[in-house]
Design a protein around this motif. Structure first.
Motif, PDB file in Angstrom:
ATOM      1  N   HIS A 253       6.704   4.203   8.644  1.00 47.71           N
ATOM      2  CA  HIS A 253       6.069   4.292   7.326  1.00 47.71           C
ATOM      3  C   HIS A 253       5.937   5.755   6.901  1.00 47.71           C
ATOM      4  CE1 HIS A 253       5.106   0.063   7.895  1.00 47.71           C
ATOM      5  NE2 HIS A 253       4.553   0.393   9.067  1.00 47.71           N
ATOM      6  N   LYS A 283      -4.969   1.944   3.231  1.00 52.56           N
ATOM      7  CA  LYS A 283      -4.154   0.742   3.043  1.00 52.56           C
ATOM      8  C   LYS A 283      -3.083   1.053   2.008  1.00 52.56           C
ATOM      9  CE  LYS A 283      -4.525  -4.237   2.377  1.00 52.56           C
ATOM     10  NZ  LYS A 283      -5.449  -5.392   2.141  1.00 52.56           N
ATOM     11  N   THR A 314       0.945  -1.881   4.724  1.00 50.82           N
ATOM     12  CA  THR A 314       0.386  -1.635   6.055  1.00 50.82           C
ATOM     13  C   THR A 314      -0.887  -0.816   5.924  1.00 50.82           C
ATOM     14  OG1 THR A 314       0.903  -0.823   8.290  1.00 50.82           O
ATOM     15  CG2 THR A 314       1.641   0.518   6.442  1.00 50.82           C
ATOM     16  N   GLU A 315      -1.546  -0.581   7.027  1.00 50.76           N
ATOM     17  CA  GLU A 315      -2.771   0.216   6.980  1.00 50.76           C
ATOM     18  C   GLU A 315      -2.999   0.962   8.277  1.00 50.76           C
ATOM     19  OE1 GLU A 315      -6.448  -2.572   8.219  1.00 50.76           O
ATOM     20  OE2 GLU A 315      -5.549  -3.091   6.271  1.00 50.76           O
ATOM     21  N   GLN A 341       2.765   2.712  13.480  1.00 54.18           N
ATOM     22  CA  GLN A 341       1.923   1.526  13.313  1.00 54.18           C
ATOM     23  C   GLN A 341       0.463   1.959  13.315  1.00 54.18           C
ATOM     24  OE1 GLN A 341       3.253  -0.802  16.603  1.00 54.18           O
ATOM     25  NE2 GLN A 341       2.143   0.373  18.135  1.00 54.18           N
ATOM     26  N   ARG A 342      -0.434   1.030  13.075  1.00 56.82           N
ATOM     27  CA  ARG A 342      -1.838   1.388  12.879  1.00 56.82           C
ATOM     28  C   ARG A 342      -2.482   2.025  14.105  1.00 56.82           C
ATOM     29  NH1 ARG A 342      -5.028  -3.996  11.550  1.00 56.82           N
ATOM     30  NH2 ARG A 342      -6.750  -2.501  11.593  1.00 56.82           N
TER      31      ARG A 342
END
Length: 365
Positions: A253, A283, A314-315, A341-342
Protein backbone atom coordinates in the motif's frame (compact mmCIF):
# COMPACT_ATOMS: atom_id res chain seq x y z
CA UNK A 1 44.86 39.71 30.96
CA UNK A 2 42.89 42.64 29.59
CA UNK A 3 40.49 42.35 26.65
CA UNK A 4 37.76 44.59 25.18
CA UNK A 5 35.10 43.17 22.85
CA UNK A 6 31.53 43.62 21.67
CA UNK A 7 29.10 42.60 24.41
CA UNK A 8 26.75 40.70 22.06
CA UNK A 9 29.53 38.63 20.52
CA UNK A 10 30.84 37.74 23.96
CA UNK A 11 27.31 36.88 25.13
CA UNK A 12 26.77 34.55 22.16
CA UNK A 13 30.04 32.73 22.85
CA UNK A 14 29.25 32.44 26.57
CA UNK A 15 25.78 31.06 25.78
CA UNK A 16 27.29 28.25 23.71
CA UNK A 17 29.83 27.37 26.40
CA UNK A 18 27.07 27.44 29.02
CA UNK A 19 25.21 24.64 27.20
CA UNK A 20 28.26 22.45 27.73
CA UNK A 21 29.20 23.40 31.29
CA UNK A 22 27.22 21.42 33.93
CA UNK A 23 25.23 23.38 36.51
CA UNK A 24 26.57 21.04 39.17
CA UNK A 25 29.56 19.07 38.01
CA UNK A 26 31.19 16.05 39.59
CA UNK A 27 34.19 18.36 39.93
CA UNK A 28 33.68 22.05 40.89
CA UNK A 29 36.19 23.14 38.22
CA UNK A 30 33.79 21.92 35.51
CA UNK A 31 31.28 24.64 36.43
CA UNK A 32 33.76 27.20 35.11
CA UNK A 33 35.02 28.31 31.71
CA UNK A 34 38.53 29.09 30.59
CA UNK A 35 39.39 32.45 29.03
CA UNK A 36 42.52 32.53 26.88
CA UNK A 37 43.70 35.85 25.43
CA UNK A 38 46.48 35.60 22.86
CA UNK A 39 48.04 38.34 20.75
CA UNK A 40 45.11 38.46 18.31
CA UNK A 41 42.18 36.48 19.74
CA UNK A 42 40.02 35.68 22.76
CA UNK A 43 39.05 32.03 23.14
CA UNK A 44 36.49 30.54 25.54
CA UNK A 45 36.62 26.85 26.50
CA UNK A 46 34.29 24.64 28.51
CA UNK A 47 33.63 20.94 29.08
CA UNK A 48 31.57 18.42 31.03
CA UNK A 49 34.12 15.71 30.09
CA UNK A 50 31.64 14.26 27.55
CA UNK A 51 31.19 17.32 25.31
CA UNK A 52 33.78 20.10 24.97
CA UNK A 53 33.82 23.43 23.16
CA UNK A 54 36.28 26.11 22.08
CA UNK A 55 34.72 29.36 20.82
CA UNK A 56 36.69 32.27 19.42
CA UNK A 57 35.30 35.76 19.99
CA UNK A 58 36.03 37.88 16.95
CA UNK A 59 36.85 41.58 16.63
CA UNK A 60 38.53 41.92 20.02
CA UNK A 61 41.10 44.40 21.34
CA UNK A 62 43.84 42.60 23.28
CA UNK A 63 45.71 44.94 25.62
CA UNK A 64 47.28 42.18 27.70
CA UNK A 65 47.43 38.44 27.07
CA UNK A 66 46.71 35.86 29.74
CA UNK A 67 44.57 32.98 30.98
CA UNK A 68 41.76 32.93 33.57
CA UNK A 69 39.16 30.45 34.81
CA UNK A 70 35.85 32.03 35.91
CA UNK A 71 32.35 30.81 36.87
CA UNK A 72 30.47 30.23 33.62
CA UNK A 73 26.84 30.94 34.51
CA UNK A 74 27.59 34.06 36.57
CA UNK A 75 29.73 35.44 33.77
CA UNK A 76 27.00 34.80 31.19
CA UNK A 77 24.26 36.29 33.38
CA UNK A 78 26.22 39.47 34.08
CA UNK A 79 27.29 40.04 30.47
CA UNK A 80 23.75 39.34 29.24
CA UNK A 81 22.23 41.94 31.58
CA UNK A 82 24.71 44.70 30.78
CA UNK A 83 23.38 47.57 28.66
CA UNK A 84 26.72 48.69 27.20
CA UNK A 85 27.83 47.84 23.66
CA UNK A 86 31.36 46.91 24.77
CA UNK A 87 32.73 44.81 27.63
CA UNK A 88 36.20 44.84 29.15
CA UNK A 89 37.63 41.79 30.93
CA UNK A 90 40.54 42.48 33.27
CA UNK A 91 42.03 39.52 35.12
CA UNK A 92 44.91 39.60 37.56
CA UNK A 93 45.83 37.26 40.37
CA UNK A 94 42.69 35.54 41.68
CA UNK A 95 40.27 38.25 40.49
CA UNK A 96 38.59 38.96 37.15
CA UNK A 97 36.72 42.22 36.62
CA UNK A 98 33.98 42.50 33.99
CA UNK A 99 33.11 46.09 33.15
CA UNK A 100 30.51 47.54 30.83
CA UNK A 101 29.96 51.31 30.90
CA UNK A 102 29.60 52.32 34.54
CA UNK A 103 28.68 48.79 35.67
CA UNK A 104 31.09 46.10 36.77
CA UNK A 105 31.50 42.92 38.77
CA UNK A 106 34.53 41.18 40.25
CA UNK A 107 34.71 37.39 40.05
CA UNK A 108 36.96 34.97 41.89
CA UNK A 109 39.16 32.96 39.52
CA UNK A 110 40.53 29.43 39.84
CA UNK A 111 43.90 27.95 38.97
CA UNK A 112 44.00 27.41 35.15
CA UNK A 113 46.26 24.37 35.65
CA UNK A 114 43.32 22.57 37.30
CA UNK A 115 41.09 23.04 34.24
CA UNK A 116 40.71 19.88 32.10
CA UNK A 117 42.50 19.76 28.77
CA UNK A 118 40.14 20.56 25.87
CA UNK A 119 41.09 19.02 22.54
CA UNK A 120 42.08 20.93 19.44
CA UNK A 121 40.72 19.99 16.04
CA UNK A 122 42.97 17.78 13.92
CA UNK A 123 42.62 18.49 10.21
CA UNK A 124 44.19 15.16 9.18
CA UNK A 125 41.57 12.76 7.87
CA UNK A 126 38.71 15.25 8.26
CA UNK A 127 35.64 15.44 6.00
CA UNK A 128 34.06 18.63 4.65
CA UNK A 129 30.29 19.23 4.45
CA UNK A 130 28.22 22.36 3.99
CA UNK A 131 27.04 23.63 7.37
CA UNK A 132 23.38 23.89 6.40
CA UNK A 133 23.31 20.30 5.15
CA UNK A 134 24.88 19.06 8.36
CA UNK A 135 22.37 20.95 10.53
CA UNK A 136 19.50 19.58 8.44
CA UNK A 137 20.64 15.98 8.92
CA UNK A 138 20.85 16.53 12.68
CA UNK A 139 17.34 18.03 12.84
CA UNK A 140 15.88 15.27 10.68
CA UNK A 141 17.17 12.45 12.86
CA UNK A 142 18.10 13.40 16.44
CA UNK A 143 14.47 13.75 17.60
CA UNK A 144 13.99 9.99 17.10
CA UNK A 145 16.84 8.98 19.44
CA UNK A 146 15.94 7.21 22.68
CA UNK A 147 15.38 9.28 25.82
CA UNK A 148 14.30 6.56 28.26
CA UNK A 149 16.74 4.45 30.21
CA UNK A 150 17.63 1.32 28.29
CA UNK A 151 19.97 0.51 25.46
CA UNK A 152 22.64 3.17 25.76
CA UNK A 153 23.64 2.97 22.09
CA UNK A 154 20.20 4.23 21.04
CA UNK A 155 20.68 7.45 23.04
CA UNK A 156 22.86 8.71 20.22
CA UNK A 157 22.75 9.11 16.45
CA UNK A 158 24.62 6.71 14.19
CA UNK A 159 26.79 8.69 11.77
CA UNK A 160 28.01 6.67 8.79
CA UNK A 161 30.31 7.92 6.06
CA UNK A 162 30.65 5.61 3.07
CA UNK A 163 30.32 5.68 -0.71
CA UNK A 164 30.84 9.47 -0.68
CA UNK A 165 27.78 10.19 1.43
CA UNK A 166 27.11 10.89 5.09
CA UNK A 167 24.15 9.14 6.66
CA UNK A 168 22.56 9.78 10.06
CA UNK A 169 20.24 7.28 11.74
CA UNK A 170 18.38 7.51 15.05
CA UNK A 171 15.87 5.19 16.71
CA UNK A 172 14.22 4.59 20.06
CA UNK A 173 12.90 1.17 19.10
CA UNK A 174 9.44 2.50 18.19
CA UNK A 175 10.41 4.77 15.30
CA UNK A 176 13.49 5.35 13.16
CA UNK A 177 14.69 8.37 11.17
CA UNK A 178 17.27 8.09 8.39
CA UNK A 179 18.66 10.95 6.31
CA UNK A 180 21.67 11.18 4.00
CA UNK A 181 23.65 13.75 2.02
CA UNK A 182 26.34 13.31 -0.67
CA UNK A 183 29.82 14.52 0.32
CA UNK A 184 33.34 14.24 -1.03
CA UNK A 185 34.83 11.62 1.30
CA UNK A 186 37.60 10.54 -1.11
CA UNK A 187 36.45 6.95 -0.78
CA UNK A 188 36.97 6.82 2.98
CA UNK A 189 34.50 5.28 5.39
CA UNK A 190 33.63 5.87 9.06
CA UNK A 191 30.92 4.80 11.48
CA UNK A 192 30.29 6.05 15.03
CA UNK A 193 27.49 6.71 17.52
CA UNK A 194 27.42 10.38 18.52
CA UNK A 195 25.46 11.64 21.57
CA UNK A 196 22.52 13.88 20.66
CA UNK A 197 23.81 16.64 22.98
CA UNK A 198 27.01 16.83 20.96
CA UNK A 199 25.22 16.84 17.60
CA UNK A 200 22.83 19.58 18.72
CA UNK A 201 25.78 21.71 19.80
CA UNK A 202 27.54 21.03 16.50
CA UNK A 203 24.49 22.38 14.65
CA UNK A 204 24.14 25.37 16.97
CA UNK A 205 27.60 26.78 16.25
CA UNK A 206 27.01 26.84 12.48
CA UNK A 207 26.39 30.57 11.97
CA UNK A 208 26.12 30.57 8.18
CA UNK A 209 24.49 27.54 6.50
CA UNK A 210 26.62 28.17 3.40
CA UNK A 211 29.90 27.90 5.32
CA UNK A 212 31.73 24.58 4.96
CA UNK A 213 32.48 22.76 8.21
CA UNK A 214 34.98 20.02 8.92
CA UNK A 215 34.14 16.75 10.63
CA UNK A 216 36.81 14.50 12.17
CA UNK A 217 36.71 11.17 14.02
CA UNK A 218 39.22 9.43 16.21
CA UNK A 219 38.95 6.35 18.42
CA UNK A 220 37.09 8.10 21.26
CA UNK A 221 35.53 11.31 19.99
CA UNK A 222 34.18 13.24 17.03
CA UNK A 223 35.02 16.88 16.38
CA UNK A 224 33.50 19.66 14.30
CA UNK A 225 35.29 22.82 13.22
CA UNK A 226 33.56 25.98 11.99
CA UNK A 227 35.21 29.34 11.23
CA UNK A 228 35.11 30.32 14.93
CA UNK A 229 34.32 27.16 16.90
CA UNK A 230 35.67 23.71 17.72
CA UNK A 231 33.25 21.25 19.32
CA UNK A 232 34.05 17.73 20.49
CA UNK A 233 31.83 14.89 21.72
CA UNK A 234 32.87 11.59 23.25
CA UNK A 235 31.54 8.70 21.18
CA UNK A 236 29.00 6.27 22.62
CA UNK A 237 30.45 2.80 23.03
CA UNK A 238 27.94 0.14 22.03
CA UNK A 239 26.29 -1.67 19.15
CA UNK A 240 23.69 0.28 17.22
CA UNK A 241 20.64 -1.74 16.11
CA UNK A 242 20.81 -3.21 12.60
CA UNK A 243 18.56 -0.54 11.16
CA UNK A 244 18.50 -1.94 7.62
CA UNK A 245 16.36 -4.82 8.90
CA UNK A 246 13.66 -2.34 9.98
CA UNK A 247 13.37 -0.51 6.65
CA UNK A 248 10.47 -1.94 4.63
CA UNK A 249 11.68 -3.30 1.29
CA UNK A 250 8.32 -4.46 -0.08
CA UNK A 251 5.06 -2.60 0.46
CA UNK A 252 1.61 -3.33 -0.87
CA UNK A 253 0.00 0.00 0.00
CA UNK A 254 1.21 3.50 -0.89
CA UNK A 255 -0.58 6.77 -0.14
CA UNK A 256 0.42 10.36 -0.85
CA UNK A 257 -1.05 13.28 1.09
CA UNK A 258 -0.56 17.01 1.49
CA UNK A 259 1.83 17.46 4.42
CA UNK A 260 0.07 20.41 6.06
CA UNK A 261 -3.42 18.99 5.59
CA UNK A 262 -2.38 15.65 7.11
CA UNK A 263 -0.72 17.37 10.07
CA UNK A 264 -3.78 19.54 10.73
CA UNK A 265 -6.26 16.64 10.58
CA UNK A 266 -4.00 14.43 12.68
CA UNK A 267 -3.76 17.08 15.41
CA UNK A 268 -7.56 17.36 15.46
CA UNK A 269 -8.10 13.66 16.02
CA UNK A 270 -5.18 13.27 18.42
CA UNK A 271 -6.80 15.77 20.81
CA UNK A 272 -9.24 13.13 22.08
CA UNK A 273 -6.79 10.27 22.49
CA UNK A 274 -5.65 9.55 26.02
CA UNK A 275 -2.12 9.33 27.35
CA UNK A 276 -2.64 5.64 28.12
CA UNK A 277 -3.98 4.83 24.64
CA UNK A 278 -2.28 7.22 22.24
CA UNK A 279 -3.39 5.84 18.88
CA UNK A 280 -5.00 7.14 15.68
CA UNK A 281 -6.42 4.84 13.03
CA UNK A 282 -5.47 5.57 9.39
CA UNK A 283 -8.21 4.11 7.16
CA UNK A 284 -7.34 4.56 3.51
CA UNK A 285 -9.54 3.92 0.47
CA UNK A 286 -9.61 5.15 -3.09
CA UNK A 287 -8.74 8.85 -3.02
CA UNK A 288 -9.47 9.36 0.68
CA UNK A 289 -7.89 8.94 4.10
CA UNK A 290 -10.03 8.69 7.21
CA UNK A 291 -8.49 9.39 10.60
CA UNK A 292 -10.18 8.36 13.82
CA UNK A 293 -9.31 8.18 17.50
CA UNK A 294 -11.04 7.68 20.82
CA UNK A 295 -10.51 7.61 24.54
CA UNK A 296 -12.75 6.21 27.26
CA UNK A 297 -12.43 9.36 29.32
CA UNK A 298 -12.66 11.94 26.52
CA UNK A 299 -14.75 10.66 23.62
CA UNK A 300 -14.00 10.20 19.93
CA UNK A 301 -13.07 12.22 16.86
CA UNK A 302 -12.85 11.64 13.12
CA UNK A 303 -11.53 13.57 10.13
CA UNK A 304 -11.10 12.99 6.39
CA UNK A 305 -8.84 14.35 3.68
CA UNK A 306 -8.26 13.71 -0.01
CA UNK A 307 -5.17 11.66 -0.85
CA UNK A 308 -3.55 9.89 -3.77
CA UNK A 309 -4.40 6.21 -3.34
CA UNK A 310 -5.80 3.68 -5.79
CA UNK A 311 -5.41 0.34 -4.02
CA UNK A 312 -7.77 -1.78 -1.97
CA UNK A 313 -9.21 -0.31 1.22
CA UNK A 314 -7.06 -0.96 4.28
CA UNK A 315 -6.06 0.52 7.61
CA UNK A 316 -3.20 0.89 10.06
CA UNK A 317 -2.80 2.71 13.40
CA UNK A 318 0.05 4.85 14.74
CA UNK A 319 0.95 6.90 17.76
CA UNK A 320 0.01 10.40 16.46
CA UNK A 321 2.85 12.09 18.32
CA UNK A 322 5.42 10.02 16.45
CA UNK A 323 3.85 10.81 13.08
CA UNK A 324 3.63 14.54 13.85
CA UNK A 325 7.28 14.58 14.97
CA UNK A 326 8.21 13.39 11.50
CA UNK A 327 5.86 15.77 9.68
CA UNK A 328 7.50 18.72 11.45
CA UNK A 329 10.76 17.82 9.68
CA UNK A 330 9.18 17.01 6.30
CA UNK A 331 11.01 18.80 3.49
CA UNK A 332 8.41 18.40 0.75
CA UNK A 333 4.80 19.53 0.49
CA UNK A 334 3.69 15.97 -0.19
CA UNK A 335 4.35 13.08 2.19
CA UNK A 336 4.18 9.43 1.16
CA UNK A 337 3.17 6.55 3.46
CA UNK A 338 3.90 2.94 2.52
CA UNK A 339 3.19 -0.28 4.42
CA UNK A 340 2.64 -3.96 3.75
CA UNK A 341 -0.17 -4.70 6.21
CA UNK A 342 -1.66 -3.28 9.39
CA UNK A 343 0.92 -5.05 11.58
CA UNK A 344 3.90 -3.95 9.47
CA UNK A 345 6.04 -0.81 9.98
CA UNK A 346 4.90 2.30 8.14
CA UNK A 347 7.51 4.05 6.00
CA UNK A 348 7.03 7.80 5.58
CA UNK A 349 9.04 9.46 2.81
CA UNK A 350 9.57 13.02 4.04
CA UNK A 351 11.96 14.34 1.39
CA UNK A 352 14.83 13.43 -0.86
CA UNK A 353 17.07 10.89 0.89
CA UNK A 354 14.90 11.12 4.01
CA UNK A 355 12.71 8.31 5.38
CA UNK A 356 10.97 7.85 8.69
CA UNK A 357 9.73 4.46 9.89
CA UNK A 358 7.06 4.17 12.60
CA UNK A 359 5.95 0.94 14.23
CA UNK A 360 2.17 0.39 14.12
CA UNK A 361 -0.13 0.11 17.12
CA UNK A 362 -2.61 -2.75 17.50
CA UNK A 363 -6.05 -1.49 18.43
CA UNK A 364 -9.44 -3.19 18.62
CA UNK A 365 -11.45 -3.24 15.41
Amino acid sequence: MKVTCEREKLREALAVINTVVPARGTKPILENLKLVATEDALELAGTDLEVSARIEVQDVKIEETGVAVVPCKVTLDFVRDLSSDEVTLSCEGDKCTIKGGTDQCELVTLDPDEFPVVSRFDEDGSFTIQGGNFSRLVQQTSFAAARDAGRYAMHGVLVEIADDQVKMVATDGRRLALASQPIDAAGRSQSAIVPTKGLSLFARVIADPLDPIKLSFDANQVGVRTPNAQIFARLIDGEFPRYSAVLPTETEHRMEADRDALAQKLRLVANVTGDDARAVRFKVDKGQLGLSGQSAGRGSAAAKLDVEYSGEGTEIAFNPDYVMDGLKQCQSEVVALEFQQRSSPGKFTLGENYVYVVMPITIDA
